[in-house]
Scaffold this active site. Structure first.
Site, PDB file in Angstrom:
ATOM      1  N   TRP A 186       0.814  -1.200   0.000  1.00 37.03           N
ATOM      2  CA  TRP A 186       0.000   0.000   0.000  1.00 37.03           C
ATOM      3  C   TRP A 186       0.858   1.265   0.000  1.00 37.03           C
ATOM      4  O   TRP A 186       1.963   1.297   0.501  1.00 37.03           O
ATOM      5  CB  TRP A 186      -0.990  -0.044   1.169  1.00 37.03           C
ATOM      6  CG  TRP A 186      -1.938   1.084   1.059  1.00 37.03           C
ATOM      7  CD1 TRP A 186      -2.248   1.967   2.029  1.00 37.03           C
ATOM      8  CD2 TRP A 186      -2.671   1.470  -0.096  1.00 37.03           C
ATOM      9  NE1 TRP A 186      -3.148   2.884   1.538  1.00 37.03           N
ATOM     10  CE2 TRP A 186      -3.405   2.611   0.244  1.00 37.03           C
ATOM     11  CE3 TRP A 186      -2.759   0.982  -1.411  1.00 37.03           C
ATOM     12  CZ2 TRP A 186      -4.240   3.264  -0.659  1.00 37.03           C
ATOM     13  CZ3 TRP A 186      -3.577   1.643  -2.302  1.00 37.03           C
ATOM     14  CH2 TRP A 186      -4.311   2.752  -1.920  1.00 37.03           C
ATOM     15  N   ASN A 187       0.282   2.316  -0.572  1.00 37.40           N
ATOM     16  CA  ASN A 187       1.085   3.520  -0.804  1.00 37.40           C
ATOM     17  C   ASN A 187       1.008   4.548   0.319  1.00 37.40           C
ATOM     18  O   ASN A 187       1.886   5.387   0.431  1.00 37.40           O
ATOM     19  CB  ASN A 187       0.707   4.156  -2.144  1.00 37.40           C
ATOM     20  CG  ASN A 187      -0.781   4.409  -2.268  1.00 37.40           C
ATOM     21  OD1 ASN A 187      -1.555   4.006  -1.427  1.00 37.40           O
ATOM     22  ND2 ASN A 187      -1.169   5.088  -3.328  1.00 37.40           N
ATOM     23  N   LYS A 210      -9.001  -4.386   7.122  1.00 35.00           N
ATOM     24  CA  LYS A 210      -8.094  -5.313   6.432  1.00 35.00           C
ATOM     25  C   LYS A 210      -7.032  -4.435   5.786  1.00 35.00           C
ATOM     26  O   LYS A 210      -7.238  -3.852   4.735  1.00 35.00           O
ATOM     27  CB  LYS A 210      -8.858  -6.119   5.373  1.00 35.00           C
ATOM     28  CG  LYS A 210      -7.982  -6.834   4.355  1.00 35.00           C
ATOM     29  CD  LYS A 210      -7.085  -7.872   4.993  1.00 35.00           C
ATOM     30  CE  LYS A 210      -6.116  -8.455   3.981  1.00 35.00           C
ATOM     31  NZ  LYS A 210      -4.946  -7.569   3.745  1.00 35.00           N
ATOM     32  N   ALA A 212      -3.070  -3.529   4.391  1.00 31.33           N
ATOM     33  CA  ALA A 212      -2.173  -4.196   3.449  1.00 31.33           C
ATOM     34  C   ALA A 212      -1.253  -5.159   4.185  1.00 31.33           C
ATOM     35  O   ALA A 212      -0.597  -4.771   5.152  1.00 31.33           O
ATOM     36  CB  ALA A 212      -1.340  -3.159   2.716  1.00 31.33           C
ATOM     37  N   GLY A 265      -8.292   1.384  -3.714  1.00 31.88           N
ATOM     38  CA  GLY A 265      -7.447   0.499  -4.513  1.00 31.88           C
ATOM     39  C   GLY A 265      -7.824   0.574  -5.981  1.00 31.88           C
ATOM     40  O   GLY A 265      -8.365   1.576  -6.438  1.00 31.88           O
ATOM     41  N   SER A 266      -7.569  -0.507  -6.688  1.00 31.18           N
ATOM     42  CA  SER A 266      -7.762  -0.449  -8.137  1.00 31.18           C
ATOM     43  C   SER A 266      -9.241  -0.554  -8.527  1.00 31.18           C
ATOM     44  O   SER A 266     -10.057  -1.112  -7.796  1.00 31.18           O
ATOM     45  CB  SER A 266      -6.995  -1.591  -8.806  1.00 31.18           C
ATOM     46  OG  SER A 266      -7.663  -2.803  -8.562  1.00 31.18           O
ATOM     47  N   LEU A 288     -11.102   4.577  -6.236  1.00 30.99           N
ATOM     48  CA  LEU A 288     -10.438   3.660  -7.167  1.00 30.99           C
ATOM     49  C   LEU A 288      -9.375   4.368  -8.015  1.00 30.99           C
ATOM     50  O   LEU A 288      -8.875   5.411  -7.627  1.00 30.99           O
ATOM     51  CB  LEU A 288     -11.511   2.968  -8.017  1.00 30.99           C
ATOM     52  CG  LEU A 288     -12.633   2.310  -7.185  1.00 30.99           C
ATOM     53  CD1 LEU A 288     -13.706   1.695  -8.066  1.00 30.99           C
ATOM     54  CD2 LEU A 288     -12.076   1.288  -6.206  1.00 30.99           C
ATOM     55  N   CYS A 321      -2.936   7.529  -6.327  1.00 32.77           N
ATOM     56  CA  CYS A 321      -4.032   7.492  -7.310  1.00 32.77           C
ATOM     57  C   CYS A 321      -4.325   8.874  -7.889  1.00 32.77           C
ATOM     58  O   CYS A 321      -5.016   8.974  -8.896  1.00 32.77           O
ATOM     59  CB  CYS A 321      -5.275   6.890  -6.685  1.00 32.77           C
ATOM     60  SG  CYS A 321      -5.661   7.607  -5.099  1.00 32.77           S
ATOM     61  N   GLU A 419      -3.340   3.487 -15.619  1.00 32.20           N
ATOM     62  CA  GLU A 419      -2.843   4.256 -14.476  1.00 32.20           C
ATOM     63  C   GLU A 419      -1.385   3.844 -14.285  1.00 32.20           C
ATOM     64  O   GLU A 419      -1.080   2.668 -14.052  1.00 32.20           O
ATOM     65  CB  GLU A 419      -3.672   3.918 -13.236  1.00 32.20           C
ATOM     66  CG  GLU A 419      -3.311   4.774 -12.053  1.00 32.20           C
ATOM     67  CD  GLU A 419      -4.184   4.481 -10.829  1.00 32.20           C
ATOM     68  OE1 GLU A 419      -4.688   3.355 -10.719  1.00 32.20           O
ATOM     69  OE2 GLU A 419      -4.346   5.384 -10.006  1.00 32.20           O
TER      70      GLU A 419
HETATM   71  O1  LIG Z   1      -3.427   7.175  -3.462  1.00 35.28           O
HETATM   72  C1  LIG Z   1      -4.440   7.691  -3.051  1.00 35.28           C
HETATM   73  C2  LIG Z   1      -4.548   8.908  -2.169  1.00 35.28           C
HETATM   74  C3  LIG Z   1      -3.584   9.961  -2.519  1.00 35.28           C
HETATM   75  C4  LIG Z   1      -3.782  11.269  -1.787  1.00 35.28           C
HETATM   76  O2  LIG Z   1      -4.724  11.460  -1.007  1.00 35.28           O
HETATM   77  O3  LIG Z   1      -2.992  12.188  -2.024  1.00 35.28           O
END
Ligand SMILES: O=CCCC(=O)O
Length: 524
Positions: A186-187, A210, A212, A265-266, A288, A321, A419
């Site tokens: 997860w990012n 739940k 990552a 997520g995707s 998404l 995203c 993406e």
């Molecule tokens: O990746 C999704 C969220 C990104 C953000 O809130 O800047």
């Protein structure tokens, strides 16, 4: 894993278990998986490989805790969230260390994420006491309509699955389950959690998270701080898994106890979870994928536009995203923009997130780096020119890919249609406003978009015509706790953050009262 705990000022923040009914527990099966550092592949922890039984226990715990939690005054829930915010701020260095360790982003970037994560707890601490209903005059005399806003109930918060846009790509990922859910690191290991937990708890909901499997440590450190802030047992429950992620997702989506699923997520996985939730008609919040256009008109302040491109394209090495995906520059300023952007990208320092010089860290897995290499190769084969970057950096590690600018871009390229989720900037030139609006809208996605111009009328006009849930004007930052975050079209539904974010965790109850009063006397 003593070595990871020993990197923290508060070693108790290192937790490698599930959190169910206020207790830190192993998976019932006792199975575990490894958590690794993306910068070097070193094992930094293990995590419980949870399964259906663990998820069911978590759901039962959240259901049992619901009546007491939802009956507390919002002010009381808000105070707990406020204390939680303060504890996050007090422990920001340790939280940032965990983020960099398990996600790879540069430490300064990780510190920024902790502040961002804390801002959602602060914001929703303030919103908790302000959940207003409504009173509406009835059509008949002597009647009254009251509108109550109630917590929706037990919520499933799912934050792990990232980016699989087409079936061919799926096989490039290291883990891919037979149910079609691809797992990925997860990012935003902290902010994605608080962005969902803040409004859910403020509204009076209890939750099963739940998170990552690749980044469980930050989430659990946050939950430990929540516990210390006074969140009662059972209000937050967390089950983690790696190989069994699809099984956990299925249990949450098909449960009749869970009334809402919030997923980031995707698009592909979001649609899949929507199908799984249809049998129980859950409320869904889906954040998404995106394919953000970044449009620079010739009257824009170029310094502002270039700095914004750096922020919006290369933040977290392009793995968000809302990262700009297609950059459109008006023809007359195209050479100057490319020159300035190239100069700025040339000053990036790629490396381990803990190295002070590092501005940009690794991608999440070797598979992610493979995928980015494939996107760049496809663009070059179709006539794209690499202005800077374009290569993997095996000398740094198997997850590193150079920040890259591609010019001579055409609409048949994968970088334009998928993406990207990596540090690659494809740059088009355009002639007219109408042309760029039409090109920008040629996407199923509709999450973030960016416009740069000094002309206020144009900014207003274009922002109305862009088919995206969010438009940023003269800034590369679209996210803020105060700002509703979310997409339209295939980018999802629902909003997070802001006053709209809490609305997603509430349901509306209508109470019609008869015989409220005897009809007014004319003499009064
Ligand atoms: O990746 C999704 C969220 C990104 C953000 O809130 O800047």
């Amino acid at each position: 894993m003593a070595t990871t705990a020993s990197r923290l000022k508060q070693p108790s923040l290192f937790i490698d278990k599930n959190y169910i009914n206020g207790k830190w527990v192993d998976a019932v099966s006792g199975r575990q998986f490894k958590v690794t550092d993306p910068a070097n592949g070193n094992v930094i922890a293990s995590g419980p490989e949870s399964a259906r039984i663990d998820a069911e226990k978590a759901i039962q715990s959240a259901a049992a805790a619901l009546p007491a939690w939802r009956s507390r005054p919002g002010r009381n829930r808000g105070r707990i969230l406020r204390r939680w915010y303060e504890l996050v701020m007090e422990n920001k260095d340790d939280l940032a260390t965990l983020i960099t360790l398990e996600n790879g982003k540069a430490k300064a970037d990780a510190e920024g994420e902790v502040l961002f994560a804390a801002s959602f707890l602060e914001w929703f601490a303030e919103e908790a006491a302000r959940i207003y209903g409504d009173v509406i005059p009835h059509s008949q005399p002597g009647f009254r309509v009251s509108v109550l806003k109630e917590p929706i109930g037990v919520c499933g918060l799912v934050t792990p699955y990232v980016l699989i846009n087409n079936d061919d790509m799926a096989s490039m990922y290291e883990r891919f389950t037979d149910t079609g859910i691809a797992l990925f690191r997860w990012n935003f290991p902290a902010a994605m959690i608080t962005r969902k937990l803040g409004p859910a708890l403020a509204a009076g909901c209890t939750v099963v998270v739940k998170t990552a499997g690749e980044t469980p440590l930050t989430a659990h450190a946050l939950m430990h701080l929540g516990e210390r802030a006074g969140v009662p047992a059972g209000v937050i429950n967390s089950v983690i898994a790696l190989a069994n992620t699809a099984e956990i997702g299925q249990v949450l989506c098909s449960s009749d106890v869970i009334r809402k699923i919030s997923f980031t997520g995707s698009t592909r996985v979001g649609k899949f979870l929507m199908q799984q939730s249809s049998g129980t008609l859950k409320k869904l919040g889906l954040e998404l994928g995106g394919n953000a256009p970044f449009i620079v008109f010739e009257d824009a302040d170029l310094d502002v536009a270039v700095n914004a491109a750096i922020a919006s394209k290369f933040k977290s090495s392009g793995q968000t995203c809302v990262c700009s995906n297609r950059i459109f520059i008006q023809k007359s300023i195209y050479p100057e923009f490319i020159c300035r952007l190239k100069d700025a990208v040339g000053r990036f320092h790629l490396g381990n997130g803990f190295d002070e010089k590092t501005t940009h860290g690794p991608l999440v897995t070797p598979a992610a780096a493979n995928r980015i290499a494939g996107l760049v190769e496809d663009a070059v084969q179709r006539g794209g020119q690499i202005a800077i970057g374009g290569q993997r950096r095996p000398d740094l590690g198997s997850n590193f890919f150079e920040p890259t600018i591609i010019t001579n871009v055409s609409t048949d390229m994968r970088v334009v249609n998928e993406e990207i989720f990596g540090p690659v900037a494809p740059i088009f030139s355009f002639d007219t406003e109408d042309q760029v609006i039409s090109e920008s809208n040629k996407s199923d996605f509709g999450l973030a978009s960016y416009i740069f111009t000094r002309d206020v009328s144009r900014a207003n006009r274009v922002s109305e015509l862009l088919q995206f849930g969010m438009v940023a004007i003269n800034t590369g930052a679209v996210s803020d706790a105060a700002s509703p975050f979310g997409g339209i079209k295939h980018s999802g539904m629902g909003r997070e953050g802001s006053k709209y974010g809490i609305e997603d965790y509430l349901q509306t109850k209508t109470v019609v009262t008869g015989n409220v009063h005897v009809a007014h006397k004319a003499s009064l």
